[in-house]
Design an enzyme around this catalytic site. Structure first.
Site, PDB file in Angstrom:
ATOM      1  N   ASP A 136       7.575  -1.220   9.428  1.00  0.00           N
ATOM      2  CA  ASP A 136       6.788  -2.106  10.277  1.00  0.00           C
ATOM      3  C   ASP A 136       6.536  -3.461   9.643  1.00  0.00           C
ATOM      4  OD1 ASP A 136       6.453  -1.182  12.762  1.00  0.00           O
ATOM      5  OD2 ASP A 136       4.454  -0.345  12.482  1.00  0.00           O
ATOM      6  N   ASP A 164       5.017  10.787   7.795  1.00  0.00           N
ATOM      7  CA  ASP A 164       4.532   9.545   7.198  1.00  0.00           C
ATOM      8  C   ASP A 164       5.358   9.289   5.947  1.00  0.00           C
ATOM      9  OD1 ASP A 164       2.636   9.406   9.123  1.00  0.00           O
ATOM     10  OD2 ASP A 164       0.928   9.899   7.849  1.00  0.00           O
ATOM     11  N   ASP A 214      -2.466  10.440  16.917  1.00  0.00           N
ATOM     12  CA  ASP A 214      -2.010  11.824  16.783  1.00  0.00           C
ATOM     13  C   ASP A 214      -2.790  12.777  17.690  1.00  0.00           C
ATOM     14  OD1 ASP A 214      -4.183  11.210  15.219  1.00  0.00           O
ATOM     15  OD2 ASP A 214      -3.422  12.107  13.387  1.00  0.00           O
ATOM     16  N   ASP A 216       4.737   8.950   2.993  1.00  0.00           N
ATOM     17  CA  ASP A 216       4.394   9.644   1.751  1.00  0.00           C
ATOM     18  C   ASP A 216       4.497  11.158   1.893  1.00  0.00           C
ATOM     19  OD1 ASP A 216       2.287   9.590   3.553  1.00  0.00           O
ATOM     20  OD2 ASP A 216       0.775   9.815   2.004  1.00  0.00           O
ATOM     21  N   LYS A 270       1.123   2.564  14.541  1.00  0.00           N
ATOM     22  CA  LYS A 270       2.049   3.644  14.262  1.00  0.00           C
ATOM     23  C   LYS A 270       2.653   4.233  15.542  1.00  0.00           C
ATOM     24  CE  LYS A 270       2.214   8.201  12.296  1.00  0.00           C
ATOM     25  NZ  LYS A 270       1.429   9.323  11.763  1.00  0.00           N
ATOM     26  N   LYS A 329       0.824  -1.210   0.000  1.00  0.00           N
ATOM     27  CA  LYS A 329       0.000   0.000   0.000  1.00  0.00           C
ATOM     28  C   LYS A 329       0.851   1.251   0.000  1.00  0.00           C
ATOM     29  CE  LYS A 329      -4.342  -1.343   2.063  1.00  0.00           C
ATOM     30  NZ  LYS A 329      -5.264  -1.052   3.159  1.00  0.00           N
ATOM     31  N   GLU A 330       2.073   1.111   0.475  1.00  0.00           N
ATOM     32  CA  GLU A 330       2.973   2.255   0.519  1.00  0.00           C
ATOM     33  C   GLU A 330       4.220   1.905  -0.289  1.00  0.00           C
ATOM     34  OE1 GLU A 330       1.657   3.848   4.873  1.00  0.00           O
ATOM     35  OE2 GLU A 330       3.425   2.592   4.861  1.00  0.00           O
TER      36      GLU A 330
HETATM   37  O1  LIG Z   1       1.068  -0.286  12.149  1.00  0.00           O
HETATM   38  C1  LIG Z   1       1.290   0.770  11.576  1.00  0.00           C
HETATM   39  C2  LIG Z   1       0.289   1.506  10.945  1.00  0.00           C
HETATM   40  C3  LIG Z   1       0.634   2.687  10.299  1.00  0.00           C
HETATM   41  N1  LIG Z   1       1.907   3.124  10.259  1.00  0.00           N
HETATM   42  C4  LIG Z   1       2.248   4.381   9.547  1.00  0.00           C
HETATM   43  O2  LIG Z   1       1.326   5.378   9.869  1.00  0.00           O
HETATM   44  C5  LIG Z   1       1.283   6.330   8.824  1.00  0.00           C
HETATM   45  C6  LIG Z   1      -0.132   6.837   8.583  1.00  0.00           C
HETATM   46  O3  LIG Z   1      -0.905   5.945   7.891  1.00  0.00           O
HETATM   47  P1  LIG Z   1      -1.936   6.319   6.742  1.00  0.00           P
HETATM   48  O4  LIG Z   1      -2.662   5.082   6.422  1.00  0.00           O
HETATM   49  O5  LIG Z   1      -1.286   7.081   5.668  1.00  0.00           O
HETATM   50  O6  LIG Z   1      -2.910   7.257   7.459  1.00  0.00           O
HETATM   51  P2  LIG Z   1      -3.720   8.528   6.962  1.00  0.00           P
HETATM   52  O7  LIG Z   1      -5.119   8.114   6.779  1.00  0.00           O
HETATM   53  O8  LIG Z   1      -3.120   9.282   5.866  1.00  0.00           O
HETATM   54  O9  LIG Z   1      -3.438   9.248   8.302  1.00  0.00           O
HETATM   55  C7  LIG Z   1      -3.691  10.395   8.999  1.00  0.00           C
HETATM   56  O10 LIG Z   1      -4.291  10.002  10.242  1.00  0.00           O
HETATM   57  C8  LIG Z   1      -3.524   9.090  11.026  1.00  0.00           C
HETATM   58  C9  LIG Z   1      -4.271   8.811  12.293  1.00  0.00           C
HETATM   59  O11 LIG Z   1      -5.463   8.178  12.031  1.00  0.00           O
HETATM   60  C10 LIG Z   1      -2.170   9.686  11.318  1.00  0.00           C
HETATM   61  O12 LIG Z   1      -1.402   8.743  11.997  1.00  0.00           O
HETATM   62  C11 LIG Z   1      -1.483  10.067  10.027  1.00  0.00           C
HETATM   63  O13 LIG Z   1      -0.249  10.652  10.281  1.00  0.00           O
HETATM   64  C12 LIG Z   1      -2.355  11.037   9.249  1.00  0.00           C
HETATM   65  O14 LIG Z   1      -1.717  11.366   8.027  1.00  0.00           O
HETATM   66  C13 LIG Z   1       1.967   5.700   7.629  1.00  0.00           C
HETATM   67  O15 LIG Z   1       3.223   6.295   7.441  1.00  0.00           O
HETATM   68  C14 LIG Z   1       2.135   4.274   8.070  1.00  0.00           C
HETATM   69  O16 LIG Z   1       3.274   3.695   7.512  1.00  0.00           O
HETATM   70  C15 LIG Z   1       2.901   2.398  10.884  1.00  0.00           C
HETATM   71  O17 LIG Z   1       4.069   2.760  10.857  1.00  0.00           O
HETATM   72  N2  LIG Z   1       2.565   1.242  11.532  1.00  0.00           N
HETATM   73 MN   LIG Z   2      -1.416   9.270   4.818  1.00  0.00          MN
END
Ligand SMILES: O=c1ccn([C@@H]2O[C@H](COP(=O)(O)OP(=O)(O)O[C@H]3O[C@H](CO)[C@@H](O)[C@H](O)[C@H]3O)[C@@H](O)[C@H]2O)c(=O)[nH]1
Ligand SMILES: [Mn+2]
Length: 766
Positions: A99, A294, A472, A296, A270, A69-70
């Protein structure tokens, strides 16, 4: 009330009760939303005022979780943007947490590090922006600025060499992209084979898995042993080398990290990854400030780190625990159908909070004061107990920080360190590094083991918070509750940029996670109502708003689904015979209300500089969310509270933005994701609301109800109001058709529903 029929009266009484409760709730929500915007502030920083030698060290923490996904290429680009940031190489360390713990990510990072040897000096030589190679070489269609630099805005030192150097670097970047994509393709193949052999469990599944050892690996060392500025693919043409004689070729350090995961052990998503990063970085570089990104979210403005530091080192910055930057996004469709840009939040709400105790932390693009994450009080609340006695007491408690003496040592150094230049001593500099590299790596590996946090305060009182999918908001809240402030830093150009889900289903799941996370906070010990007196009263209101807003969906559904559906199914206008209304007063009241709301909206729009369109899309998507994701969030959290069913973190896919190969074919299918329809139960309620309101509108227009003219007009107006709000949703479920058919949508719906009405009426006559 002239009673006609007992049933009707009951319905009317029920509707009346619901309306009163609903109106009170809406009024409360409106207040919660408006009050924290009373004191908006806009800050600016003067990056040039920073003294180079006093710049503090910074640790950048990047998280990635699932190479599918990433895409590793995205992560690699983020890392490159960090390494190339305008900051002294010796004072910057980039940490990447993987992770999934897969070789793929590690190899991609290693490839990126190789390329950095060329990319970073190139950026420095020519003052390139942005310093994410993908964004630099292949700007998205939504960046209407062309990347063709003219002599006038060239910031580097060798204008005449730019074109040649650029060509060379671009070729290298294309090679890097091919290599990383090849790695990924190979990985997918390997995984398929593993699955076919039936030992898929030993391999990772979907990123969250579960069982792998901890790894800490220095990819680029502090002393930059790996500087290969002239690196090429091996067959580099000697005369094609970049002339780097006038450029600093040193690279910031880069560390790859994968925390240990074991079956049956909670790893806390996370937040867990960030806490592992925080500890590991403590024994390696221990910078007083950490930036969380993050995978991205890349650095789009090479001055971003300096801008953050400005807030931290400011004379009044001692109480600032974190500096949040706005989240800006690349690759969103021009119409921003699903309000991905969130302009109202980032340009109204957050600057509004900056005038109180500070903006809410939103998970990425945020610079923290390390000491604040260790749970100490801000200086303002430390007095009069003396400066650091509390910290000294705390830090000797292994049951709080865990039992690594080395870590306790660094934590103590961080907490006692004066990280502001004016507070004397070696101010502005960073605590000295305490270990040699090999020992530090060994210690860091122990610090990311899965059992390290057992019986400690990690995730509860220190570090990033556990027990919620929106770590967060909870983390920011805990810091504010302790009395810390935060600051909002909007720069031009944007400091960071990231990606967002274009697909309706993905977007709904993201909003669902945020809403559910908010409610989780409400039902946890982090409920803002329980916070002490250090939380600014209006800040409390803001957090209360963040924690309860999904409940609104219950009333929205009653208003938009149940009310219009009653006459449709009973076949008659229940209220007509039992309620008499003074229409002129009612309409005057309604008009006044609408006018007030419109004025507030205009005020917000004018002040924040967002466009009316942005505001409107925000309204629309709020309605879409309220009828789907928020409702589901309420249900999920009810389940969690009642039955203890934990919520899961569904990762947002970042795939769509990485186009494969040829730049030529890029434009056309860029928004393919926008038109992909993937059904989910989340879509059922808004679809129902849409259908019912269209039906009710049609019935009203056809004069089916026996109510008087005004009531009919108001009724139809309400239905129309609901329908135009759900328009983006309607487009979303139409998929590709929405491209060509969107103007016809209403017509088609009209005819279908008309038919339905006739059938219903026929049924009612019998
Ligand atoms: O077990 C995990 C799950 C997630 N992530 C990281 O968490 C980040 C955020 O994930 P993403 O799916 O992109 O979340 P978004 O929907 O874009 O997230 C928003 O909302 C999240 C909280 O719900 C925040 O953590 C994010 O920073 C914020 O951008 C990514 O870098 C992931 O790689 C981990 O490192 N480990
Ligand atoms: Mn994101």
């Amino acid at each position: 009330m002239g009673s006609t029929d007992a049933d009707d009266t009951n319905i009317v009484v029920a509707m009346w009760t619901v309306s009163i409760a609903g109106e009170l709730w809406f009024a409360l929500m409106w207040l919660l939303d408006q009050l924290p915007k009373m004191k908006p502030v806009r800050r600016a920083v003067d990056v040039a005022a920073l003294e180079e030698s006093l710049l503090p060290t910074i640790d950048v923490l990047v998280t990635t979780a699932d190479p599918e996904k990433e895409p590793p290429l995205t992560t690699a680009n983020t890392v490159l943007s960090v390494l190339a940031a305008d900051y002294p190489a010796g004072k910057l360390t980039c940490y990447v947490s993987d992770d999934a713990g897969v070789a793929l990510t590690r190899e991609a990072i290693a490839e990126a590090a190789q390329f950095a040897g060329l990319w970073v000096p190139f950026c420095r030589k020519h003052g390139v922006e942005p310093r994410n190679p993908e964004a630099y070489f292949n700007p998205g269609v939504d960046c209407n600025k062309t990347r063709v630099v003219t002599r006038g805005d060239y910031k580097g030192r060798a204008w005449s060499e730019l074109a040649r150097d650029r060509r060379r670097v671009r070729r290298e970047y294309e090679e890097l992209r091919l290599r990383i994509n090849a790695l990924q393709a190979g990985d997918i193949k390997r995984r398929r084979c593993a699955a076919a052999d039936g030992n898929a469990t030993t391999y990772w599944r979907r990123g969250t898995v579960e069982d792998h050892a901890g790894v800490v690996q220095v990819v680029i060392g502090q002393s930059s042993g790996l500087v290969l500025p002239q690196h090429g693919t091996g067959d580099v043409d000697r005369c094609n080398l970049l002339d780097l004689s006038s450029v600093d070729v040193r690279l910031p350090a880069l560390v790859y990290l994968c925390r240990e995961k074991r079956h049956g052990r909670a790893h806390h998503g996370k937040a867990g990854a960030l806490n592992a990063l925080l500890r590991a970085s403590a024994v390696i570089s221990n910078a007083p400030f950490v930036l969380n990104l993050d995978c991205d979210h890349y650095i789009n403005n090479s001055q971003a780190l300096r801008a953050g530091v400005c807030h931290m080192l400011d004379r009044r910055g001692d109480d600032v625990a974190f500096v949040q930057f706005p989240q800006r996004l690349d690759g969103v469709d021009p119409a921003d159908r699903y309000a991905n840009h969130n302009r109202v939040f980032f340009d109204c709400t957050e600057p509004g909070l900056d005038g109180l105790q500070g903006p809410i932390y939103v998970g990425t693009g945020c610079m923290f004061r390390r000491a604040a994450l260790y749970g100490i009080d801000p200086p303002r609340w430390r007095w009069p107990h003396g400066d650091d006695t509390a910290a000294k007491d705390d830090v000797h408690q292994p049951d709080k920080f865990g039992d690594s003496m080395a870590f306790l040592h660094t934590a103590r150094a961080a907490m006692n360190h004066p990280d502001r230049s004016s507070s004397g001593g070696g101010g502005g500099m960073s605590p000295p590094c305490l270990f040699d590299e090999a020992a530090a790596i060994l210690e860091a590996t122990a610090l990311v083991s899965s059992g390290y946090e057992d019986r400690t305060a990690w995730g509860r009182d220190i570090g990033w918070m556990y027990g919620t999918v929106t770590e967060d908001v909870a983390t920011g809240f805990c810091l504010h509750r302790r009395g810390w402030r935060s600051a909002y830093c909007a720069t031009a150009p944007d400091a960071f940029r990231g990606t967002a889900p274009l697909n309706l289903t993905d977007r709904l799941h993201q909003v669902l996670r945020w809403a559910a996370g908010s409610l989780e906070i409400f039902f946890s010990r982090n409920n803002p109502l329980l916070a002490g007196r250090r939380l600014h009263p209006l800040q409390r209101v803001a957090y209360l708003n963040t924690a309860v807003y999904p409940f609104t969906s219950v009333f929205v559904m009653l208003y938009c689904l149940c009310f219009p559906v009653i006459p449709l199914v009973t076949g008659k206008e229940t209220t007509a015979g039992v309620v008499s209304v003074d229409w002129s007063t009612y309409i005057a009241f309604l008009a006044a209300l609408m006018l007030t709301l419109a004025m507030v909206a205009m005020l917000e729009v004018r002040w924040s500089g967002i466009r009316l369109g942005d505001w409107w899309r925000n309204e629309q998507f709020w309605m879409v969310s309220a009828t789907s994701a928020y409702l589901a969030a309420v249900a999920q959290v009810a389940l969690k509270v009642a039955a203890g069913k934990e919520l899961s973190f569904k990762l947002t896919s970042k795939r769509q933005h990485v186009t494969d190969g040829s730049s030529g074919g890029r434009g056309k299918d860029k928004f393919a994701e926008l038109y992909a329809v993937r059904w989910t139960t989340l879509m059922i309620p808004p679809a129902m609301v849409l259908a019912v309101n269209v039906a009710s509108m049609v019935a009203g227009i056809e004069g089916r109800w026996s109510r008087n003219g005004v009531a009919t007009i108001l009724g139809v107006a309400f239905n129309a109001w609901v329908v135009v709000h759900l328009y983006p949703f309607a487009l979303g479920i139409m998929g590709r058709w929405s491209k060509t058919w969107s103007p016809l949508l209403l017509l088609v719906a009209f005819l279908t529903v008309r038919l339905l009405c006739v059938v219903l009426q026929f049924h009612n006559m019998n």
